[in-house]
Design an enzyme around this catalytic site. Structure first.
Site, PDB file in Angstrom:
ATOM      1  N   ASP A  67      53.384 -44.309  -4.116  1.00 18.20           N
ATOM      2  CA  ASP A  67      53.287 -43.563  -5.362  1.00 18.20           C
ATOM      3  C   ASP A  67      53.203 -42.062  -5.116  1.00 18.20           C
ATOM      4  O   ASP A  67      52.985 -41.613  -3.990  1.00 18.20           O
ATOM      5  CB  ASP A  67      52.086 -44.054  -6.181  1.00 18.20           C
ATOM      6  CG  ASP A  67      50.824 -44.226  -5.332  1.00 18.20           C
ATOM      7  OD1 ASP A  67      50.784 -43.714  -4.204  1.00 18.20           O
ATOM      8  OD2 ASP A  67      49.882 -44.881  -5.805  1.00 18.20           O
ATOM      9  N   ASN A 135      38.916 -49.815 -10.476  1.00 19.43           N
ATOM     10  CA  ASN A 135      39.224 -50.637 -11.658  1.00 19.43           C
ATOM     11  C   ASN A 135      40.240 -51.740 -11.351  1.00 19.43           C
ATOM     12  O   ASN A 135      40.798 -52.343 -12.261  1.00 19.43           O
ATOM     13  CB  ASN A 135      39.733 -49.755 -12.809  1.00 19.43           C
ATOM     14  CG  ASN A 135      41.066 -49.081 -12.492  1.00 19.43           C
ATOM     15  OD1 ASN A 135      41.583 -49.200 -11.382  1.00 19.43           O
ATOM     16  ND2 ASN A 135      41.616 -48.358 -13.452  1.00 19.43           N
ATOM     17  N   HIS A 137      43.138 -51.322  -9.704  1.00 23.12           N
ATOM     18  CA  HIS A 137      44.549 -50.924  -9.633  1.00 23.12           C
ATOM     19  C   HIS A 137      45.051 -50.953  -8.197  1.00 23.12           C
ATOM     20  O   HIS A 137      44.278 -50.802  -7.255  1.00 23.12           O
ATOM     21  CB  HIS A 137      44.797 -49.570 -10.319  1.00 23.12           C
ATOM     22  CG  HIS A 137      44.375 -48.343  -9.588  1.00 23.12           C
ATOM     23  ND1 HIS A 137      43.470 -47.439 -10.096  1.00 23.12           N
ATOM     24  CD2 HIS A 137      44.763 -47.826  -8.392  1.00 23.12           C
ATOM     25  CE1 HIS A 137      43.316 -46.435  -9.256  1.00 23.12           C
ATOM     26  NE2 HIS A 137      44.092 -46.643  -8.204  1.00 23.12           N
ATOM     27  N   GLU A 142      47.977 -49.430 -13.198  1.00 24.09           N
ATOM     28  CA  GLU A 142      46.687 -49.495 -13.870  1.00 24.09           C
ATOM     29  C   GLU A 142      46.535 -50.824 -14.623  1.00 24.09           C
ATOM     30  O   GLU A 142      47.532 -51.516 -14.861  1.00 24.09           O
ATOM     31  CB  GLU A 142      46.572 -48.330 -14.856  1.00 24.09           C
ATOM     32  CG  GLU A 142      46.601 -46.941 -14.199  1.00 24.09           C
ATOM     33  CD  GLU A 142      45.284 -46.581 -13.488  1.00 24.09           C
ATOM     34  OE1 GLU A 142      44.472 -47.487 -13.191  1.00 24.09           O
ATOM     35  OE2 GLU A 142      45.085 -45.380 -13.221  1.00 24.09           O
TER      36      GLU A 142
END
Ligand code: GLP
Length: 240
Positions: A67, A135, A137, A142
């Site tokens: 990314d 979280n 991801h 996400e």
């Protein structure tokens, strides 16, 4: 999923390095899927030490990254392209022409995602390294990202902006958008190596290993991969 629990971060980094070095020795032109974040820094340090000591050869290795922040060019010190050169590539004999990442400065985001997908198709990965967000991801996929997603632009979750702000001068400097390899593309790697360290990852690790397979926890898709290894230190493994 194979799970290795180490006593600390140092041991985690060494075990991960053994795996990556094994892949490169076994296949000198291997395609490595690489990741950013603070978690792989110890591993990258070990790879550089091994290169200096044992001369492991990266001259034919290809590397694709997960990314990149949208809006940051490869020379911006907060870009992931810069991070990879500084923290890994400059310490190996890898040819920078064989290293690939989304172009954060691309004028046309949709075209950039298409270009990256075509590149991924042409470079099947032997191993994909992953960290995990608090979280759940992976890369910048996400919660709520479809499992079928390919490379796409994402709006970063507020918690991710906050988590990642520690690497920026101020939280206001953290880009709100990024390009990310999709979950479908991640799952296409022949093997996957996930690293997790520290207590703030314990919940995400629990959901990754034992939670329901749901798009609300992107990492849970890894339960469906036939060759996935998780290495976590005892703090990250606390809820297993
Ligand atoms: C970022 C990256 C992820 C990384 C995650 C965890 O959001 N896009 O690839 O896994 O952060 O980062 P860290 O390893 O610093 O905890």
């Amino acid at each position: 999923m194979r799970i290795i629990i180490t006593k600390d971060y140092d041991e985690l980094s060494k075990k991960a390095a053994e795996i990556i070095i094994g892949v490169v020795k076994n296949k000198p032109n291997a395609v490595l899927g690489l990741a950013t974040g603070t978690t792989p820094l110890g591993l990258y340090g070990e790879l550089k030490v091994d290169r200096d000591k044992n001369g492991t050869d990266y001259s034919k290795v290809r590397a694709v990254n997960l990314d990149e922040y949208a809006g940051l060019g490869a020379d911006n010190k907060n870009s992931y392209a810069y991070f990879m050169r500084e923290n890994l590539f400059n310490g190996l004999n890898i040819d920078l022409k064989n290293t690939y990442i989304e172009n954060g400065a691309a004028a046309d985001g949709a075209a950039e995602c298409k270009r990256y997908d075509a590149l991924l198709e042409s470079l099947p990965r032997d191993i994909q390294l992953l960290g995990i967000g608090s979280n759940g991801h992976i890369a910048f996929n996400e919660p709520g990202t479809p499992f079928g997603a390919t490379t796409h632009t994402v709006e970063l979750a507020a918690s991710t902006v906050k988590d990642n702000s520690r690497l920026f001068d101020s939280i206001d400097d953290v880009p709100r958008k990024a390009y990310t390899m999709g979950l479908k593309s991640i799952m296409r790697s022949r093997s996957i190596l996930v690293l997790a360290t520290g207590a703030n990852k314990a919940e995400a690790v629990k959901n990754l290993v034992n939670g329901e397979i749901t798009e609300n926890v992107p990492a849970s898709v890894l339960q469906l991969h036939p060759d996935c290894t998780l290495i976590c230190d005892s703090a990250a493994a606390a809820l297993l």
